[in-house]
Design an enzyme around this catalytic site. Structure first.
Site, PDB file in Angstrom:
ATOM      1  N   ASN A  11      -8.846  16.971   0.438  1.00  0.00           N
ATOM      2  CA  ASN A  11      -8.505  15.824   1.294  1.00  0.00           C
ATOM      3  C   ASN A  11      -8.835  16.055   2.776  1.00  0.00           C
ATOM      4  OD1 ASN A  11      -5.624  14.868  -0.729  1.00  0.00           O
ATOM      5  ND2 ASN A  11      -7.680  13.978  -0.709  1.00  0.00           N
ATOM      6  N   TRP A  12      -9.176  17.312   3.144  1.00  0.00           N
ATOM      7  CA  TRP A  12      -9.619  17.566   4.529  1.00  0.00           C
ATOM      8  C   TRP A  12     -10.930  16.845   4.831  1.00  0.00           C
ATOM      9  CZ3 TRP A  12      -6.007  19.582   7.505  1.00  0.00           C
ATOM     10  CH2 TRP A  12      -5.053  20.445   6.964  1.00  0.00           C
ATOM     11  N   ASP A  53      -1.479   8.603  -6.174  1.00  0.00           N
ATOM     12  CA  ASP A  53      -2.791   8.077  -5.768  1.00  0.00           C
ATOM     13  C   ASP A  53      -2.777   6.550  -5.661  1.00  0.00           C
ATOM     14  OD1 ASP A  53      -5.430   8.283  -5.030  1.00  0.00           O
ATOM     15  OD2 ASP A  53      -6.203   8.385  -7.072  1.00  0.00           O
ATOM     16  N   ILE A  74      -8.160  14.665 -13.062  1.00  0.00           N
ATOM     17  CA  ILE A  74      -7.128  15.623 -12.648  1.00  0.00           C
ATOM     18  C   ILE A  74      -7.224  15.973 -11.164  1.00  0.00           C
ATOM     19  CG2 ILE A  74      -6.543  18.090 -12.960  1.00  0.00           C
ATOM     20  CD1 ILE A  74      -5.209  16.169 -14.920  1.00  0.00           C
ATOM     21  N   HIS A  78      -0.204   4.752   3.033  1.00  0.00           N
ATOM     22  CA  HIS A  78       0.504   6.036   2.951  1.00  0.00           C
ATOM     23  C   HIS A  78       1.977   5.863   3.348  1.00  0.00           C
ATOM     24  CE1 HIS A  78      -3.239   7.916   2.087  1.00  0.00           C
ATOM     25  NE2 HIS A  78      -3.745   7.799   3.302  1.00  0.00           N
ATOM     26  N   ARG A 130      -5.617   2.146   6.073  1.00  0.00           N
ATOM     27  CA  ARG A 130      -5.187   3.005   4.964  1.00  0.00           C
ATOM     28  C   ARG A 130      -3.827   3.659   5.221  1.00  0.00           C
ATOM     29  NH1 ARG A 130      -8.819   4.764   1.223  1.00  0.00           N
ATOM     30  NH2 ARG A 130      -7.736   6.747   1.115  1.00  0.00           N
TER      31      ARG A 130
HETATM   32  C1  IPE Z   1      -5.697  13.316  -5.473  1.00  0.00           C
HETATM   33  O1  IPE Z   1      -6.107  12.073  -5.039  1.00  0.00           O
HETATM   34  C2  IPE Z   1      -4.970  14.015  -4.372  1.00  0.00           C
HETATM   35  C3  IPE Z   1      -3.666  13.474  -4.034  1.00  0.00           C
HETATM   36  C4  IPE Z   1      -3.071  12.480  -4.601  1.00  0.00           C
HETATM   37  C5  IPE Z   1      -2.991  14.144  -2.955  1.00  0.00           C
HETATM   38  P1  IPE Z   1      -7.548  11.822  -4.421  1.00  0.00           P
HETATM   39  O2  IPE Z   1      -7.610  10.385  -4.052  1.00  0.00           O
HETATM   40  O3  IPE Z   1      -7.824  12.798  -3.358  1.00  0.00           O
HETATM   41  O4  IPE Z   1      -8.493  12.133  -5.662  1.00  0.00           O
HETATM   42  P2  IPE Z   1      -9.962  11.681  -5.992  1.00  0.00           P
HETATM   43  O5  IPE Z   1     -10.798  11.974  -4.800  1.00  0.00           O
HETATM   44  O6  IPE Z   1      -9.912  10.212  -6.281  1.00  0.00           O
HETATM   45  O7  IPE Z   1     -10.326  12.462  -7.215  1.00  0.00           O
HETATM   46  C1  IPE Z   2      -2.970   8.786  -1.670  1.00  0.00           C
HETATM   47  O1  IPE Z   2      -3.841   7.848  -2.136  1.00  0.00           O
HETATM   48  C2  IPE Z   2      -3.364  10.165  -2.005  1.00  0.00           C
HETATM   49  C3  IPE Z   2      -3.556  11.059  -0.843  1.00  0.00           C
HETATM   50  C4  IPE Z   2      -4.587  11.824  -0.755  1.00  0.00           C
HETATM   51  C5  IPE Z   2      -2.545  11.122   0.200  1.00  0.00           C
HETATM   52  P1  IPE Z   2      -5.318   7.709  -1.589  1.00  0.00           P
HETATM   53  O2  IPE Z   2      -5.336   7.821  -0.111  1.00  0.00           O
HETATM   54  O3  IPE Z   2      -6.222   8.645  -2.308  1.00  0.00           O
HETATM   55  O4  IPE Z   2      -5.601   6.223  -2.012  1.00  0.00           O
HETATM   56  P2  IPE Z   2      -6.931   5.646  -2.648  1.00  0.00           P
HETATM   57  O5  IPE Z   2      -7.235   6.482  -3.853  1.00  0.00           O
HETATM   58  O6  IPE Z   2      -7.997   5.747  -1.618  1.00  0.00           O
HETATM   59  O7  IPE Z   2      -6.595   4.238  -3.001  1.00  0.00           O
HETATM   60 MG    MG Z   3      -7.208   8.509  -4.025  1.00  0.00          MG
END
Ligand code: IPE
Ligand code: IPE
Ligand code: MG
Length: 263
Positions: free
Chosen positions: A91-92, A43, A218, A60, A56
């Site tokens: 994430n969708w 994350d 989590i 990645h 963003r």
């Molecule tokens: C958890 O991160 C999912 C992945 C790392 C793939 P998110 O960024 O989606 O989680 P939240 O929304 O902060 O809980």
């Molecule tokens: C990567 O980090 C996790 C994925 C869902 C691929 P994020 O894209 O959630 O990054 P933040 O939390 O917005 O910084």
């Molecule tokens: Mg995140």
């Protein structure tokens, strides 16, 4: 390249030790007491990019470099299973452009890394339902699964369209079907059998769960498997999560007193 030994054999090759003699963190790791299974919520990519006024997807892309680095480091240490949370069932909700970018990176990762995974005896597994993924991503994933299926080294689990609640519900549906056709009976069902219906079947539960980026949650990851997992949180954003951070987490893990409910 560093020659790799089977994860069940002796862990660090002589060359690896020699090359990393100067790494003080690595030398603090007790190779006899490694976590068998490490799970990571990757994350912080978006915040890493935003801090640099970049889109963003740049975050990645940088994060993918850490995937390569951490997979390599875990393989060399002799970790049995490494689970990386790459895309959640939630994430969708993100903008289409970001999702497309993530799917594209998955394709690039497999195209760039598959040969190295094969050479390092890594077995790829996918946790999650890949059916809604774009065809190009599905095809690459299937190719990588096929080409690594007989490997006996580290299990690399990529959690893709993964949700812990989805996984548990999916297991229950599969179990009910097996009960219906008489493959198992309700009385047989225990934790061991249940775990065979999870995406992580045949693998130990995570000993260590790492979440960078400062979030203390989590996010629907491995809900069933983390019953006695040790957690390690860090404010570092995933694109800055170098192998030294992994070593720090392992060193900290090795200082913990795991009681599993005992005394
Ligand atoms: C958890 O991160 C999912 C992945 C790392 C793939 P998110 O960024 O989606 O989680 P939240 O929304 O902060 O809980
Ligand atoms: C990567 O980090 C996790 C994925 C869902 C691929 P994020 O894209 O959630 O990054 P933040 O939390 O917005 O910084
Ligand atoms: Mg995140």
């Amino acid at each position: 390249m560093i020659p790799l030994l089977d994860r069940r054999g002796l862990f660090l090759g002589d060359m690896f030790m020699e090359q990393n003699k100067g790494n003080s963190l690595l030398s603090q790791i007790d190779l006899e007491n490694l976590p068998r299974h490490i799970a990571i919520i990757m994350d912080g990519n978006g915040r890493w990019a935003s801090k640099r006024l970049l889109p963003r997807n740049f975050g990645h892309r940088e994060g993918m470099k850490r995937v390569v680095e951490i997979v390599e480091a875990a393989t060399q240490l002799g970790i049995d299973s490494l689970t990386l949370y790459a895309f959640s069932t939630e994430n969708w909700k993100r903008p289409e452009k970001e999702i497309d970018g993530l799917m594209n990176l998955l394709v690039i990762y497999i195209r760039n890394e598959l040969n190295r995974l094969i050479k390092n005896n890594v077995k790829l597994n996918i946790l999650g339902d890949i059916s809604p993924l774009p065809n190009i991503a599905k095809d690459e994933v299937k190719r990588a699964l096929e080409e690594t299926k007989d490997n006996t080294g580290m299990n690399l689990n990529i959690a893709l369209n993964y949700g812990g609640r989805h996984e548990i519900l999916n297991s229950i549906k599969l179990i009910l079907k097996d009960i219906e056709v008489g493959n198992i009976s309700i009385d047989d069902l225990d934790e061991e059998i249940f775990s065979q219906y999870l995406y992580t079947r045949d693998q130990a539960d995570p000993d260590l769960l790492i979440r960078p980026s400062g979030e203390l949650r989590i996010s629907n990851f491995l809900l069933y498997q983390i019953a006695y997992t040790e957690f390690w949180f860090s404010n570092v954003l995933w694109p800055d999560f170098t192998k030294e951070k992994l070593y720090e987490a392992i060193i900290d893990f090795q200082k913990r007193n795991r009681r599993f409910g005992g005394i």
